[in-house]
Design an enzyme around this catalytic site. Structure first.
Site, short mmCIF file in Angstrom:
data_model
loop_
_atom_site.label_atom_id
_atom_site.label_comp_id
_atom_site.label_asym_id
_atom_site.label_seq_id
_atom_site.Cartn_x
_atom_site.Cartn_y
_atom_site.Cartn_z
N SER A 72 0.76 -5.75 10.65
CA SER A 72 1.11 -6.38 9.48
C SER A 72 2.25 -7.59 9.96
O SER A 72 3.14 -6.98 10.39
CB SER A 72 1.36 -5.57 8.17
OG SER A 72 1.47 -6.43 7.24
N LYS A 118 -1.98 -12.59 12.49
CA LYS A 118 -3.45 -12.58 12.78
C LYS A 118 -4.05 -13.81 11.62
O LYS A 118 -4.88 -14.50 12.31
CB LYS A 118 -4.20 -11.08 12.03
CG LYS A 118 -4.03 -9.83 12.96
CD LYS A 118 -4.81 -8.78 12.33
CE LYS A 118 -4.18 -8.32 11.05
NZ LYS A 118 -2.84 -7.98 11.02
N THR A 119 -3.72 -13.58 10.70
CA THR A 119 -4.25 -14.68 9.53
C THR A 119 -3.58 -15.91 10.02
O THR A 119 -4.28 -17.15 10.00
CB THR A 119 -3.51 -14.39 8.18
OG1 THR A 119 -4.21 -13.00 7.71
CG2 THR A 119 -4.02 -15.42 7.15
N LYS A 169 -8.19 -2.37 1.76
CA LYS A 169 -8.16 -1.42 2.96
C LYS A 169 -8.64 -0.15 2.70
O LYS A 169 -9.07 0.34 3.82
CB LYS A 169 -6.53 -1.42 3.45
CG LYS A 169 -6.01 -2.72 3.93
CD LYS A 169 -6.80 -2.81 5.30
CE LYS A 169 -6.11 -3.73 6.27
NZ LYS A 169 -5.44 -5.00 5.86
N HIS A 228 -9.28 -4.14 13.28
CA HIS A 228 -8.45 -4.82 12.35
C HIS A 228 -7.95 -6.07 13.14
O HIS A 228 -6.91 -6.16 13.79
CB HIS A 228 -7.18 -3.87 12.21
CG HIS A 228 -6.11 -4.19 11.23
ND1 HIS A 228 -4.90 -4.04 11.32
CD2 HIS A 228 -6.31 -5.22 10.10
CE1 HIS A 228 -4.25 -4.54 10.15
NE2 HIS A 228 -5.00 -5.40 9.58
N ASP A 242 -9.02 -10.94 9.14
CA ASP A 242 -8.59 -9.27 9.22
C ASP A 242 -9.33 -8.25 9.34
O ASP A 242 -8.86 -7.26 10.03
CB ASP A 242 -7.80 -9.11 7.67
CG ASP A 242 -6.88 -7.93 7.65
OD1 ASP A 242 -5.83 -8.30 8.42
OD2 ASP A 242 -7.06 -6.99 6.90
N ARG A 246 1.68 -12.59 -1.59
CA ARG A 246 0.21 -12.71 -0.64
C ARG A 246 -0.81 -13.75 -1.60
O ARG A 246 -0.41 -13.58 -2.80
CB ARG A 246 -0.58 -11.57 -0.81
CG ARG A 246 0.03 -10.38 0.07
CD ARG A 246 -0.34 -10.25 1.58
NE ARG A 246 0.35 -9.52 2.39
CZ ARG A 246 -0.33 -9.28 3.66
NH1 ARG A 246 -1.41 -9.80 4.12
NH2 ARG A 246 0.08 -7.87 4.41
N ARG A 298 0.64 -1.31 0.20
CA ARG A 298 0.07 0.07 0.06
C ARG A 298 0.87 1.29 0.05
O ARG A 298 2.07 1.42 0.45
CB ARG A 298 -0.89 -0.04 1.28
CG ARG A 298 -2.12 -0.93 1.16
CD ARG A 298 -2.97 -0.77 2.20
NE ARG A 298 -2.36 -1.70 3.31
CZ ARG A 298 -1.96 -0.84 4.32
NH1 ARG A 298 -1.79 0.54 4.29
NH2 ARG A 298 -1.58 -1.53 5.43
#
Ligand SMILES: Nc1ncnc2c1ncn2[C@@H]1O[C@H](COP(=O)(O)OP(=O)(O)OP(=O)(O)O)[C@@H](O)[C@H]1O
Ligand SMILES: O=C([O-])CC(=O)C(=O)O
Ligand SMILES: [Ca+2]
Ligand SMILES: [Mn+2]
Length: 707
Positions: A384, A388-389, A347, A366, A403, A468, A202
């Site tokens: 990031s 989390k994932t 996002k 988030h 997410d 990703r 991003r």
């Protein structure tokens, strides 16, 4: 094959119309969405407890591979095969002869898309037509109707047709990508490998939010805020640039989809884009409507114009580069210019939810989220790369989402319909569910693969470290569809502490949970040195004039990142607003907060090592099962964290970080250094009140490091 042409009278809004668009009374609200019949209502578990977790996101744009030109970038993607590879050039994929079809939505869809694409400055917009331009030959024979007679001052653009590829299937999008988008390939497991172009992460510095009368007072602006202002006029300039670009193409992709699995708070989104990659990415990431829902989709609540292949104009006010990601809450629109990184759409919409949901007293988060067999829900916050994932994808639990979530009066709901997993160093053994989700339909961004076998080398970061995979959530076998659950019992804040001084796990009281939620800490380092062979390989690839001897090994320092609410890049309101809502919800539900360090142990990056994923999983298991709640605890110095003496399956030596360090003096110095960074970061929040009486504010301030 239907070759229907529809000529549409396009409504051209005047500036007066536009001023009245969604913004007249200072209230921004989306039309109440119809309830999804198919979805059971969220059930609330009375008295359930929850804990807080944290998720840290950061800008990946800096980590770019070694390429100066598009051709160099393309040459990175395909690795030379083993010597057995047949030396065959141009052995491309044979395309099916039939173009994509548009199974549902007829004239009203086309009218709606035409309205979306209408020019705001000229007499009219494009004529839209469904289906692939390859079938256009027949179209030319259709007699012209009187409505198509050009007006005196008509422009060429109003005479052309733009083909609309509306909600294509993954198979059709594969064909479009492979046929027309360089850098698109099918991998050995059936995923679609794509390149996102020059941007592989991003671009938060290029994000702009329209500041108008309403948003000026409602949003968080100024120091620390992710919302960099732009005015309505500059937005319209960029919007027109994007729409003109899209209309200049033979075809555009249009996705009509939903956000939020909570049937009462779902949002209808339309994504207009130029690439099959973008369309498939959003197909996977948003909630996919059923054919009936698509038939009755109506007017979208929010529209994205993704013209990322085309730059913005630097002479436009507020532009500081050729990339611009612009959000206009009043117009309910987002414009993307100058970046093809698909995560901007994901996002960007998340930012919109961070504005809309709090207005409805719903907390946007988030975080990842999963649920045990007994209905116990856990949230995983973290910036990031903190896990989390990885940690919400757990073979023994139901995945609600990885997410983005909402926490309402009735419980939790996933905002998305897909997952977006990091795949650098992905291994089948450590992350089997994610590994197996990389199959037909999955978008694989910026990975490197063998040119012949098409086997992906997940250790290769020649294009970027931020490789990703985007897949529909149902690709995870134990995903919970619909993606909703009761109130969280555990709130887990993940920090990847490359300084190696935070304990692998600690139990937090409410004030500490708030302190760490507002701080949003992580410290990451480049993964470059994670393996020596990889290092050498990468440096061979990167060796050029800018490569200085001595920068190659071990000199990378951990860098602390503080991102309020574990997602400062996406929040729209002041962090304390979200924190107050979280505190109120955790208190009401009796949720327990935990801080889990998924980073280093036994020393900082360079001397210690990253905590084994297997150990972190054991820690998380003990949180879920409730066994950790009953452990005996001791308090650490400085941070005052409660650490357990024992966790099943984890060596006790590592539970108190000081024990794991050989050099106790270095440990203490590093701990103090980190405590200082926390204190400095928190200074900006000390003047803000949290909650009604501000009593919690005092407690939160006291919950930080003490030295
Ligand atoms: N102890 C650990 N705990 C969690 N993850 C670990 C651990 N050790 C290594 N990892 C790796 O760290 C990475 C965590 O990334 P993950 O995709 O889960 O991040 P995320 O929080 O979902 O980030 P984003 O918001 O950018 O999607 C994975 O590549 C995982 O394999
Ligand atoms: O948005 C992205 O590119 C990746 C992501 O999930 C994050 O940064 O949190
Ligand atoms: Ca993730
Ligand atoms: Mn994220």
């Amino acid at each position: 094959m239907c070759n229907l042409i529809v000529y549409i009278d396009i409504f051209i809004p005047t500036l007066a119309d536009m001023a009245g668009n969604g913004n007249t009374d200072g209230e921004f609200s989306f039309s109440a969405a119809a309830a999804r019949d198919a979805l059971p209502r969220i059930t609330t578990e009375k008295g359930a407890k929850s804990t807080t977790s944290s998720d840290v996101c950061h800008d990946d744009t800096a980590s770019r591979g070694n390429f100066q030109t598009i051709d160099q970038l393309h040459s990175l993607q395909k690795k030379r095969s083993a010597p057995t590879t047949p030396l065959k050039e141009g052995g491309g994929v044979v395309m099916g002869t039939s173009g994509p079809t548009t199974p549902v939505s007829g004239e009203s869809m086309l009218q709606s898309v035409s309205a979306s694409l209408a020019s705001l400055t000229r007499e009219t917009g494009p004529k839209v037509i469904r289906g692939d331009p390859t079938s256009a030959a027949k179209v030319a024979h259709v007699p012209q109707t009187p409505t198509s007679v050009p007006a005196a001052d008509v422009s060429d653009s109003s005479l052309k047709f733009t083909h609309v590829l509306h909600n294509l299937s993954p198979a059709e999008l594969y064909e479009q990508a492979i046929k027309y988008e360089k850098g698109s390939f099918v991998t050995s497991t059936g995923a679609l490998a794509t390149l996102s172009g020059a941007k592989t992460g991003r671009s938060p510095k290029d994000k702009r939010v329209v500041k108008d009368e309403t948003t000026a007072s409602e949003l968080w602006w100024g120091k620390g805020s992710p919302n960099i202002e732009m005015d309505e006029q500059s937005f319209l300039v960029n919007r027109e640039r994007a729409v003109d670009y899209l209309n200049s193409l033979d075809k555009v992709f249009v996705n009509d989809q939903y956000l939020n699995w909570d049937p009462e708070n779902k949002i209808k989104v339309r994504i207009v884009s130029a690439r099959a990659y973008h369309s498939l990415f959003m197909h996977n990431m948003c909630i996919r409507p059923t054919p009936e829902e698509l038939e009755n989709f109506g007017t979208p609540d929010f529209t994205i114009y993704n013209a990322g292949k085309f730059p913005c104009n630097r002479f436009t006010h507020y532009m500081t580069s050729s990339t611009s990601v612009d959000i206009n809450l009043g117009r309910r629109e987002m414009v993307i210019l100058g970046t093809q990184y698909a995560g901007e759409m994901k996002k960007g919409l998340f930012g919109v939810m961070h504005y809309l949901m709090p207005k409805r007293k719903i907390l946007s988060l988030h975080s990842g989220c999963n649920m045990g067999k007994d209905g116990d829900v856990a949230l995983f916050f973290g910036l990031s790369g903190t896990g989390k994932t990885t940690l919400s994808t757990d073979h023994n639990r139901y995945l609600i989402g990885d997410d983005e979530h909402c926490w309402s009066e009735s419980g939790v709901s996933n905002i998305e319909g897909g997952c977006y997993a990091k795949c650098i160093d992905l291994s089948r053994e450590k992350e089997p569910d994610i590994w197996n989700a990389i199959k037909f339909g999955t978008v694989l961004e910026n990975v490197v693969f063998d040119e012949h076998t098409r086997e992906v080398d997940y250790t290769d970061k020649s294009v970027t470290e931020n490789t990703r995979a985007a897949y529909p959530i149902e690709y995870i076998p134990n995903s919970k569809i619909p993606c909703v659950g009761p109130h969280p019992k555990n709130v887990i804040l993940l920090a990847c502490d490359a300084f190696g001084v935070l304990p692998p796990v600690s139990k937090l009281d409410l004030a500490q949970t708030m302190y760490h939620f507002i701080s949003g800490y992580t410290a990451l380092v480049s993964l470059l040195s994670s393996s020596k062979t990889q290092l050498n390989k990468t440096f061979r690839l990167m060796r050029n004039e800018s490569m200085v001897a001595g920068t190659e090994e071990g000199v990378k320092e951990p860098r602390a990142t503080f991102s309020a609410c574990f997602g400062a890049a996406f929040i729209m309101l002041h962090p304390t607003k979200y924190a107050a809502m979280l505190a109120e919800k955790m208190q009401a539900q009796g949720a327990t907060g935990w801080l889990v360090n998924t980073g280093w142990s036994g020393g900082s990056y360079g001397s210690g090592s990253r905590i084994k994923l297997a150990y972190t999983r054991k820690i998380i298991d003990a949180i879920h099962s409730g066994s950790l709640l009953n452990a005996t605890y001791q308090k650490t110095e400085i941070f005052g964290l409660e650490i357990p003496n024992e966790v099943e399956g984890v060596p006790s030596e590592i539970l108190e970080p000081m024990n794991a360090w050989e050099d106790k003096v270095a440990y203490k110095d590093t701990l103090l250094k980190l405590a200082g960074l926390f204190r400095n970061n928190f200074e900006t929040f000390t003047s803000h009140k949290i909650g009604e009486d501000g009593k919690l504010t005092e407690e939160i301030l006291a919950a930080g490091p003490n030295f």
